[in-house]
Enzyme design. Structure first.
Site, short mmCIF file in Angstrom:
data_model
loop_
_atom_site.label_atom_id
_atom_site.label_comp_id
_atom_site.label_asym_id
_atom_site.label_seq_id
_atom_site.Cartn_x
_atom_site.Cartn_y
_atom_site.Cartn_z
N PHE A 480 -5.33 45.92 -53.00
CA PHE A 480 -4.57 45.06 -52.13
C PHE A 480 -2.98 44.56 -52.26
CE2 PHE A 480 -9.17 43.85 -52.65
CZ PHE A 480 -9.24 44.15 -50.96
N ASP A 481 -2.11 45.53 -53.16
CA ASP A 481 -0.78 45.32 -53.04
C ASP A 481 -0.53 43.97 -53.86
OD1 ASP A 481 1.96 45.31 -52.99
OD2 ASP A 481 2.28 44.48 -51.04
N TYR A 482 -1.32 43.72 -55.02
CA TYR A 482 -1.16 42.79 -55.97
C TYR A 482 -0.25 43.03 -57.05
CZ TYR A 482 -5.18 40.12 -54.03
OH TYR A 482 -5.91 39.28 -53.24
N LYS A 509 0.40 37.46 -58.27
CA LYS A 509 -0.05 37.17 -56.89
C LYS A 509 -1.39 36.65 -56.69
CE LYS A 509 3.17 40.67 -54.78
NZ LYS A 509 3.03 41.58 -53.75
#
Length: 805
Positions: A480-482, A509
């Site tokens: 999830f693009d963390y 994040k």
């Protein structure tokens, strides 16, 4: 009056009956999805009330009051006394009851009349008025602790004297200043001391996210297009500026940032030379070879180190603003060397470099979600004097080797990158940087083993050699693009047994706060591996467990009762959408069949802005974002058919080279309002010694936020998404200006209470900084170029504003 009331019963009856039918219809659908029964039941009752008004029946009065009390009971059962959760649940029923009560004299049967109607109506109006007034008050999430802050380190902040010489003030990333000239008692008297405009508006993808530095009598900052400017710290007048003339390309066309510059002092060179015998005699020396050792000032002895959006590193003379000719190639290093043919379209830099131990440490930004085959996320160390490449760490080699590759060779592609600012421990000689993820972010089927090993990690390397000492993953496999983007904060943490642990605090994040021993990367505050959802698409790789810290902010899983709206109707809409989505917790994999809720979202939690540490008391102060999103895999053919426009940051990414594109967006109602409960951004203070949250307050109002295209222009402190980070001072104050509304604020560091705010010409995104001027005054400085990106060139600026008493 009676005739007027009788005439109004017909349209009011129709209106309430229609609204009741809509509520009941939506409520039935929600119930079929497994949601709350109340919307169906209340809709049926509202419909009967509407019919009763049409017929002039007194039963409408009694049903309206019954419905109001039922709504209050239901609200309490679901959300206790959460003010903002009560607003959509109760307001519509209170208004309905008020209207029916006022119409009571026109109804048949035993209903209140005369003074009784007036009293009941006044009670309802008082309740609605109280709720309206409550909207203009901040509603804390965690009440302030009654215990005063303890002073654990009276010398905190002294290492930087009256300056702000690095992005986080010192290389430990504390953002704490020991100044107390501006304090709780006089902060209300702050005024603008000077204002400067750079001449470069934050437009066409440009954003001012910079925190200036201050060394001696000068302030240094950079613009989105990487101009570096030196200002007089007392007057704000421009001394010099340098334009590296950045070339615009695919990588930076819509993404222009410069979050900060670094400062370096080059030591004088010691040289020996012979002196004459006569000179020796005059000096009182006799016999032997006559020599003296002198210190020859280095060329470009004081340097400003910065980077560009077209992937260059450069050094300027801090006095003149001219490139240091003896640094690399006429002052510049080409950071595309070793990255291969995709470098110019994949790689650039946005964050402040770290200068420590004679080394410049830089990472870089890589395009998200466009395609496979993106360049290496290599992290490099350069000699601060010569510009020579000293070492190169990349995830594909990890702890095995940090030697630079021979000329002409290319670092392995698709390794996780580091795009923030690093921290440094002088005693240990270690630098610490956080990493991101192998892109594309939402498809994990093509991940390299080294990408999974180093995604979303904190890495410790020797500053002189780049040799890895340890690393710690904050996510096992990231879907999830963390990316971990915030600068680590270093703190010597007192423990209950009287010992002290050299700790590293990493904000993420995900809202998780990891506290590690910076000597070895072991958790100081417990971390547990929890099982997560694994029902992923064919070809996806997911982890069975994920790490969770005991410390977190805003990371509680969402439930149906957390769904929100401005009214009962858009709240119902949001509850329906929530029940239709996939949601088995934070790591629920994406699907091509239905939307998956993503929370905490990929904007944060805590993004690149990071936090601040009151180093005297060991209190961590941090702003966060609470914005749920949704995502769904989609075939590129279907995306083209429905005319989705691909981009790196937008609502559709192609993810070329993987089986699927990904569609994603904010989880909002048809009004554009977030579908989940406020606050959407907060400021929190955590006692790191005890692990307890001291206070938590909503941050920012809706005043400058557009709703259906129009600004609210009401200072309702709902708590809005934030960018940038805080500044903490010994004066007991926390300063912040990265809110969605156009204000700089000072909060009481003991309680979170707002003590002062000043209107800005436009919003801000960076972190404030402070220093002592040569005139003996303490200054607070903010840079305001516009609130977090809006997709347009409206409300943009180029302001540098200093405040003093």
């Amino acid at each position: 009056m009676g005739r007027l009331l009788a005439w109004l019963l017909t349209p009011l009856g129709f209106l309430f009956a229609l609204l009741g039918l809509a509520l009941a219809g939506g409520g039935l659908y929600l119930l079929m999805l497994g949601g709350s029964w109340f919307y169906l039941a209340s809709g049926i009752v509202a419909t009967v009330i509407g019919w009763g008004l049409l017929r002039g029946w007194g039963i409408a009065f009694w049903l309206s009051w019954l419905l109001l009390f039922a709504a209050g009971y239901w609200s309490f059962r679901e959300v206790a006394f959460d003010f903002w959760q009560w607003v959509p649940r109760i307001t519509a029923f209170a208004v309905l009851t008020l209207v029916v009560t006022l119409a009571a004299p026109a109804l048949s049967g035993p209903v209140p009349r005369g003074k009784a109607v007036l009293v009941l109506a006044l009670l309802l109006m008082a309740g609605l008025g109280g709720m309206g007034a409550g909207m203009f008050l901040p509603h804390e999430e965690v009440a302030a602790s009654a215990e005063p802050l303890r002073v654990l380190n009276i010398n905190a902040g002294q290492d930087s004297a009256g300056d702000w010489p690095a992005y986080g003030r010192n290389l430990r990333g504390e953002r704490f200043a020991q100044f107390e000239q501006i304090n709780k008692g006089n902060v209300k008297d702050l005024k603008i001391a000077w204002q400067y405009r750079t001449g470069e508006l934050a437009v066409d993808g440009g954003e001012y996210q910079v925190t200036p530095i201050k060394v001696n009598d000068r302030l240094y900052l950079c613009t989105p297009r990487n101009q570096v400017i030196a200002l007089d710290a007392v007057s704000g007048s421009e001394i010099w500026r340098f334009d590296p003339k950045v070339k615009e390309a695919e990588i930076n066309k819509g993404w222009k940032r410069c979050r900060g510059v670094a400062y370096a002092e080059i030591p004088a060179t010691s040289i020996s030379r012979e002196i004459s015998e006569e000179a020796g005699e005059e000096a009182g020396e006799v016999g032997g070879a006559l020599q003296e050792t002198i210190a020859e000032p280095a060329s470009c002895a004081q340097r400003i180190i910065s980077t560009t959006g077209d992937a260059r590193l450069f050094a300027l003379d801090a006095q003149s603003g001219k490139p240091c000719k003896n640094f690399a190639e006429q002052g510049f290093v080409d950071l595309l060397k070793g990255l291969g043919p995709n470098g110019p379209t994949s790689y650039n830099l946005t964050s402040a470099p770290l200068v420590a131990g004679g080394v410049i440490l830089v990472g870089g930004r890589i395009q998200d979600n466009l395609r496979v085959g993106e360049v290496s996320g290599v992290v490099r160390g350069f000699d601060v004097q010569s510009g020579e490449l000293l070492w190169a760490w990349d995830a594909s080699r990890g702890a095995k080797d940090s030697q630079p590759l021979p000329e002409g060779e290319v670092y392995p592609i698709e390794s996780p990158n580091f795009w923030g600012t690093a921290a440094y421990d002088e005693q240990l000689g270690l630098a610490y940087f956080p990493t991101g993820n192998q892109t594309p972010d939402f498809w994990t089927g093509n991940r390299h083993p080294y990408s999974d090993e180093y995604n979303d990690a904190i890495v410790a390397v020797e500053i002189k050699t780049g040799r890895e000492r340890w690393h710690f993953r904050t996510v096992n496999i990231d879907q999830f693009d963390y990316d971990v983007a915030a600068q680590p904060i270093l703190y010597d943490l007192p423990r209950p047994d009287g010992s002290t642990v050299p700790a590293l605090i990493q904000l993420t994040k995900r809202g998780q706060i990891f506290v590690l021993d910076r000597r070895n990367g072991k958790p100081v505050i417990p971390v547990e591996q929890r099982k997560v959802a694994t029902d992923a698409m064919p070809g996806m790789k997911v982890a069975e467990t994920q790490p969770y810290s005991v410390l977190s902010i805003g990371a509680e899983p969402l439930t149906e009762t957390d769904m929100w709206g401005m009214s009962i109707f858009d709240q119902l809409y949001c509850r329906i959408q929530f029940k239709k989505m996939r949601w088995e917790g934070e790591f629920t994999p994406l699907s091509d069949k239905q939307r998956t809720l993503i929370y905490p979202g990929y904007y944060g939690g805590m993004n690149w802005g990071g936090g601040a540490l009151d180093a005297r008391s060991g209190t961590l102060i941090v702003n966060d974002i609470r914005m749920a999103q949704w995502g769904q895999f989609i075939s590129r053919e279907e995306a083209k058919r429905i005319n989705l426009k691909p981009s790196s940051e937008g609502e559709y990414s192609e993810q070329l080279g993987t089986p699927w594109g990904v569609e994603r967006s904010m989880f909002v109602s048809p009004l554009g309002i977030p579908c989940f409960k406020p606050p959407f951004g907060s400021m929190t203070a955590i006692d790191l010694v005890s692990g307890q949250t001291r206070w938590q307050v909503p941050l920012g109002s809706i005043e400058d936020s557009p709703i259906l295209g129009y600004k609210a222009q009401l200072h309702i402190p709902l708590g809005m998404p934030t960018m940038g980070g805080p500044l903490v001072t010994q004066g007991g104050l926390t300063f912040f200006h990265g809110s969605m509304d156009f204000y700089v604020r000072a909060l009481d560091s003991d309680s979170g209470k707002e003590l002062w705010r000043s209107r800005l010409p436009v919003g801000g995104q960076g972190a404030p900084m402070t220093y002592m001027g040569a005139d003996g005054k303490q200054y607070i400085v903010v840079v305001a170029g516009g609130a977090t990106r809006t997709g347009s060139n409206e409300d943009r600026g180029d302001y540098v504003i200093a405040y003093s008493l």
